[in-house]
Scaffold this motif. Structure first.
Motif, PDB file in Angstrom:
ATOM      1  N   PHE A   1       0.834  -1.209   0.000  1.00  0.00           N
ATOM      2  CA  PHE A   1       0.000   0.000   0.000  1.00  0.00           C
ATOM      3  C   PHE A   1       0.867   1.258   0.000  1.00  0.00           C
ATOM      4  CE2 PHE A   1      -1.933   3.374   2.637  1.00  0.00           C
ATOM      5  CZ  PHE A   1      -2.927   3.766   1.748  1.00  0.00           C
ATOM      6  N   ILE A   2       1.894   1.305   0.834  1.00  0.00           N
ATOM      7  CA  ILE A   2       2.780   2.469   0.884  1.00  0.00           C
ATOM      8  C   ILE A   2       3.512   2.614  -0.445  1.00  0.00           C
ATOM      9  CG2 ILE A   2       4.775   3.489   2.047  1.00  0.00           C
ATOM     10  CD1 ILE A   2       2.241   3.506   3.715  1.00  0.00           C
ATOM     11  N   GLU A   3       3.977   1.507  -1.000  1.00  0.00           N
ATOM     12  CA  GLU A   3       4.687   1.560  -2.279  1.00  0.00           C
ATOM     13  C   GLU A   3       3.780   2.045  -3.402  1.00  0.00           C
ATOM     14  OE1 GLU A   3       7.761  -2.147  -1.344  1.00  0.00           O
ATOM     15  OE2 GLU A   3       5.943  -2.464  -2.561  1.00  0.00           O
ATOM     16  N   ASP A   4       2.489   1.791  -3.285  1.00  0.00           N
ATOM     17  CA  ASP A   4       1.531   2.122  -4.336  1.00  0.00           C
ATOM     18  C   ASP A   4       1.048   3.569  -4.278  1.00  0.00           C
ATOM     19  OD1 ASP A   4       0.101   1.211  -6.601  1.00  0.00           O
ATOM     20  OD2 ASP A   4      -1.732   1.023  -5.411  1.00  0.00           O
ATOM     21  N   THR A   5       1.359   4.276  -3.168  1.00  0.00           N
ATOM     22  CA  THR A   5       0.734   5.585  -2.963  1.00  0.00           C
ATOM     23  C   THR A   5       1.715   6.735  -2.750  1.00  0.00           C
ATOM     24  OG1 THR A   5       0.506   5.033  -0.605  1.00  0.00           O
ATOM     25  CG2 THR A   5      -1.396   4.611  -2.014  1.00  0.00           C
ATOM     26  N   GLY A   6       3.009   6.509  -2.993  1.00  0.00           N
ATOM     27  CA  GLY A   6       3.947   7.610  -2.817  1.00  0.00           C
ATOM     28  C   GLY A   6       5.325   7.129  -2.423  1.00  0.00           C
ATOM     29  N   PRO A   7       6.164   8.031  -1.872  1.00  0.00           N
ATOM     30  CA  PRO A   7       7.484   7.628  -1.404  1.00  0.00           C
ATOM     31  C   PRO A   7       7.382   6.435  -0.455  1.00  0.00           C
ATOM     32  CG  PRO A   7       7.282  10.004  -1.345  1.00  0.00           C
ATOM     33  CD  PRO A   7       5.921   9.474  -1.682  1.00  0.00           C
ATOM     34  N   SER A   8       8.318   5.504  -0.573  1.00  0.00           N
ATOM     35  CA  SER A   8       8.198   4.265   0.197  1.00  0.00           C
ATOM     36  C   SER A   8       9.552   3.790   0.716  1.00  0.00           C
ATOM     37  CB  SER A   8       7.545   3.170  -0.656  1.00  0.00           C
ATOM     38  OG  SER A   8       8.272   2.982  -1.853  1.00  0.00           O
ATOM     39  N   GLN A   9      10.327   4.721   1.245  1.00  0.00           N
ATOM     40  CA  GLN A   9      11.612   4.337   1.811  1.00  0.00           C
ATOM     41  C   GLN A   9      11.414   3.690   3.187  1.00  0.00           C
ATOM     42  OE1 GLN A   9      14.800   7.321   1.357  1.00  0.00           O
ATOM     43  NE2 GLN A   9      13.307   8.593   0.279  1.00  0.00           N
ATOM     44  N   SER A  10      12.263   2.753   3.514  1.00  0.00           N
ATOM     45  CA  SER A  10      12.202   2.104   4.822  1.00  0.00           C
ATOM     46  C   SER A  10      12.556   3.098   5.921  1.00  0.00           C
ATOM     47  CB  SER A  10      13.162   0.915   4.870  1.00  0.00           C
ATOM     48  OG  SER A  10      12.773  -0.080   3.960  1.00  0.00           O
ATOM     49  N   LEU A  11      11.948   2.900   7.091  1.00  0.00           N
ATOM     50  CA  LEU A  11      12.207   3.757   8.242  1.00  0.00           C
ATOM     51  C   LEU A  11      13.062   3.002   9.255  1.00  0.00           C
ATOM     52  CD1 LEU A  11       9.398   4.790   7.000  1.00  0.00           C
ATOM     53  CD2 LEU A  11       9.024   5.802   9.239  1.00  0.00           C
ATOM     54  N   ASP A  12      14.055   3.683   9.783  1.00  0.00           N
ATOM     55  CA  ASP A  12      14.859   3.154  10.876  1.00  0.00           C
ATOM     56  C   ASP A  12      14.790   4.133  12.030  1.00  0.00           C
ATOM     57  OD1 ASP A  12      16.436   0.616  10.034  1.00  0.00           O
ATOM     58  OD2 ASP A  12      16.589   1.963   8.300  1.00  0.00           O
ATOM     59  N   PHE A  13      14.448   3.611  13.199  1.00  0.00           N
ATOM     60  CA  PHE A  13      14.278   4.456  14.387  1.00  0.00           C
ATOM     61  C   PHE A  13      15.193   3.954  15.477  1.00  0.00           C
ATOM     62  CE2 PHE A  13      12.215   5.179  18.530  1.00  0.00           C
ATOM     63  CZ  PHE A  13      12.087   6.560  18.512  1.00  0.00           C
ATOM     64  N   PHE A  14      15.904   4.892  16.122  1.00  0.00           N
ATOM     65  CA  PHE A  14      16.783   4.551  17.245  1.00  0.00           C
ATOM     66  C   PHE A  14      16.556   5.544  18.369  1.00  0.00           C
ATOM     67  CE2 PHE A  14      20.760   4.957  19.621  1.00  0.00           C
ATOM     68  CZ  PHE A  14      20.944   3.634  20.012  1.00  0.00           C
ATOM     69  N   GLU A  15      16.502   5.024  19.572  1.00  0.00           N
ATOM     70  CA  GLU A  15      16.255   5.884  20.737  1.00  0.00           C
ATOM     71  C   GLU A  15      17.063   5.399  21.936  1.00  0.00           C
ATOM     72  OE1 GLU A  15      12.829   5.622  23.918  1.00  0.00           O
ATOM     73  OE2 GLU A  15      12.051   6.449  22.043  1.00  0.00           O
ATOM     74  N   VAL A  16      17.653   6.353  22.644  1.00  0.00           N
ATOM     75  CA  VAL A  16      18.331   6.070  23.912  1.00  0.00           C
ATOM     76  C   VAL A  16      17.785   7.038  24.961  1.00  0.00           C
ATOM     77  CG1 VAL A  16      20.514   6.003  25.147  1.00  0.00           C
ATOM     78  CG2 VAL A  16      20.444   5.279  22.768  1.00  0.00           C
ATOM     79  N   THR A  17      17.338   6.498  26.086  1.00  0.00           N
ATOM     80  CA  THR A  17      16.745   7.325  27.129  1.00  0.00           C
ATOM     81  C   THR A  17      17.358   6.992  28.477  1.00  0.00           C
ATOM     82  OG1 THR A  17      14.613   7.417  25.980  1.00  0.00           O
ATOM     83  CG2 THR A  17      14.601   7.944  28.327  1.00  0.00           C
ATOM     84  N   ILE A  18      17.676   8.015  29.235  1.00  0.00           N
ATOM     85  CA  ILE A  18      18.031   7.844  30.646  1.00  0.00           C
ATOM     86  C   ILE A  18      17.083   8.716  31.455  1.00  0.00           C
ATOM     87  CG2 ILE A  18      19.821   9.644  30.661  1.00  0.00           C
ATOM     88  CD1 ILE A  18      21.354   7.729  32.637  1.00  0.00           C
ATOM     89  N   GLN A  19      16.521   8.126  32.504  1.00  0.00           N
ATOM     90  CA  GLN A  19      15.491   8.820  33.291  1.00  0.00           C
ATOM     91  C   GLN A  19      15.787   8.690  34.770  1.00  0.00           C
ATOM     92  OE1 GLN A  19      11.139   8.985  32.256  1.00  0.00           O
ATOM     93  NE2 GLN A  19      11.003   7.491  33.903  1.00  0.00           N
ATOM     94  N   PHE A  20      15.677   9.821  35.461  1.00  0.00           N
ATOM     95  CA  PHE A  20      15.854   9.872  36.909  1.00  0.00           C
ATOM     96  C   PHE A  20      14.550  10.365  37.529  1.00  0.00           C
ATOM     97  CE2 PHE A  20      17.419  12.367  40.686  1.00  0.00           C
ATOM     98  CZ  PHE A  20      17.726  11.250  41.463  1.00  0.00           C
ATOM     99  N   ARG A  21      13.925   9.505  38.300  1.00  0.00           N
ATOM    100  CA  ARG A  21      12.622   9.821  38.898  1.00  0.00           C
ATOM    101  C   ARG A  21      12.722   9.672  40.419  1.00  0.00           C
ATOM    102  NH1 ARG A  21       7.532   8.801  36.508  1.00  0.00           N
ATOM    103  NH2 ARG A  21       8.497   7.333  35.076  1.00  0.00           N
ATOM    104  N   PHE A  22      12.158  10.624  41.134  1.00  0.00           N
ATOM    105  CA  PHE A  22      12.196  10.536  42.596  1.00  0.00           C
ATOM    106  C   PHE A  22      10.907  11.088  43.193  1.00  0.00           C
ATOM    107  CE2 PHE A  22      13.830  14.691  41.457  1.00  0.00           C
ATOM    108  CZ  PHE A  22      13.339  15.537  42.424  1.00  0.00           C
TER     109      PHE A  22
END
Length: 478
Positions: free
Chosen positions: A457-478
């Motif tokens: 469906f994505i290939e049929d309707t427009g730009p269709s490049q693969s997505l790569d997502f990377f996330e790094v999180t550090i959290q301090f909760r008190f």
């Protein structure tokens, strides 16, 4: 090139995280090494849900972070104030946003969230809770979005007044600014994933009667703005309803939620156009554990009006798992199977597209690419725990359009692809790997990688490049 960009972008976040660890180390000194995290009340995503009275015996603790959780006012232990806060630093990089249609953030983005709260109790009938949030983003090529940036404002600022206290029955009135979260967050959630959490200006009745907890509310979402104390009530939208949860024991196994939620938006947009929307949702959730099985199943039915058209929509969401506690790392094997209706005929006088109202921002994944409208998916995954404080999850998610006469939507409800001229259903496949580790009770680390391969469906309707997502999180909760 992507590797070089990642290295440059993650450097500021890594330096900050090392500095944060050095800063809080003295605060953490004095922790009893023999005491586990579970010896204290849990730190909650919604801070006002924490049990501050659980710290009453720790007023003389050598740890400052425990002393400030219960500060008695005067001679009565019923009069006290509790303090807390959060620092979250997150680096994220998305290659080919919107499948290549949107401007690329060359070095990714660094998202910073700071929160602080005070919780005042006076006797057993009065409570005032105030929480501030400051959220800042650096690196967005298109500029900050409303879910990225809010320099300083009230996330919560409400008063509780217990008006009925009769044995097993209680009624509390809660008014003014507050976060809302019901059930699994499929319809109403505080939106933890994005940098700026969602909040409402609302009035609620929190009731407890034998066998039930009942929450009745009327409210409007808060419109986030970038400045300082400039957020305003969004008068174009409103939410009202009743959400009830049965106590354990009402059913032979598991727990039960039943609810009605009303929603109005003066300017809703779907593939068939833009109009005023008034929608009513009836739903039920059945969830629990038995032996090594766990489940969380929910069914929702919607009706109402969209301009001059009527609304008739529905959704079913399931999460079913099995934990093998005899194996090393106690793996949990699970599968999510979900479906939400889409519009069947653009030329009819009926809108069939399901509306998830105010759902989790990362509904399917932390990459937050797709939202739960006009879709069905299968999502198998496995979670392992090498230690009590370390968790790793690997999963694959398959997405289809339910109706070829409706489009594909984002978590916020924006139309990603209308696609009314395409007969293709398959939207794509997402592979994800994430890990989280609790370094201490207050300090946690998370890393996530996701790859989204576009379908026909994505290939049929427009730009269709693969997505790569990377996330790094550090959290301090008190």
């Amino acid at each position: 090139m992507a590797k070089i960009r990642f290295t440059i972008g993650v450097a500021p976040a890594a330096i900050f995280c090392l500095g944060l660890s050095a800063l809080i180390s003295p605060i953490l000194e004095g922790q009893d090494q023999d005491r586990t995290f579970t010896d204290l009340p849990p730190l909650r995503k919604l801070a006002f849900q924490e049990d501050a009275r659980g710290y009453q015996d720790l007023q003389n603790s050598p740890r400052l972070l425990e002393q400030i959780k219960f500060v008695q006012l005067g001679d009565s232990p019923d009069n006290f104030i509790s303090f807390g806060g959060l620092i979250r630093q997150r680096y994220e990089y998305l290659e080919n946003p919107d499948f290549g249609e949107t401007v690329q953030d060359d070095d990714g983005a660094w998202l910073q969230r700071y929160m602080a709260h005070g919780d005042l109790y006076y006797g057993d009938r009065f409570r005032a809770f105030v929480q501030l949030i400051s959220a800042v983003v650096v690196g967005r090529e298109t500029g900050p979005s409303p879910v990225d940036d809010n320099h300083l404002d009230f996330l919560n600022a409400f008063v509780d007044l217990k008006v009925v206290d009769a044995g097993e029955s209680e009624v509390t009135v809660r008014a003014v600014r507050q976060e809302l979260e019901f059930g699994s967050g499929r319809l109403v959630d505080a939106r933890e994933g994005p940098n700026v959490r969602r909040t409402f200006d609302a009035a609620r009745l929190l009731s407890t009667i034998p066998s039930w907890r009942i929450d009745a509310l009327f409210g409007r979402p808060v419109e986030t703005r970038e400045g300082v104390f400039d957020d305003v009530t969004n008068n174009d939208q409103s939410l009202w309803g009743v959400y009830a949860t049965a106590d354990a024991g009402l059913l032979p196994i598991g727990h039960l939620d039943v609810y009605y939620l009303g929603y109005q938006n003066n300017e809703s947009t779907y593939t068939i156009g833009t109009a005023k929307e008034t929608r009513h949702t009836l739903g039920t959730r059945f969830f629990g554990t038995s032996h090594n099985f766990d489940w969380n199943w929910e069914a929702m039915f919607q009706f109402g009006d969209f301009g001059s058209d009527e609304i008739l929509a529905w959704s079913i969401a399931t999460d079913t798992g099995y934990t093998v506690d005899q194996w090393a790392w106690t793996p949990r094997f699970a599968i999510n199977a979900n479906v939400a209706s889409g519009n069947r005929d653009p030329d009819s006088s009926r809108l069939n597209t399901f509306n998830p109202l105010y759902p989790r921002g990362n509904y399917f994944s932390d990459a937050a690419i797709l939202g739960p409208r006009n879709f069905f998916n299968l999502h198998p995954f496995v979670t392992v725990s090498p230690t009590d404080d370390w968790e790793i999850t690997a999963d694959v998610n398959f997405f289809w359009r339910l109706e070829t006469t409706d489009g594909v939507y984002s978590p916020s409800g924006q139309i990603i692809r209308a696609g009314l001229e395409s007969n293709e259903r398959y939207v794509g496949t997402a592979f994800s790997l994430n890990t989280s580790y609790a370094l201490t009770r207050e300090l946690s680390f998370t890393a996530i990688y996701s790859h989204f391969a576009p379908g026909s469906f994505i290939e049929d309707t427009g730009p269709s490049q693969s997505l790569d997502f990377f996330e790094v999180t550090i959290q301090f909760r008190f």
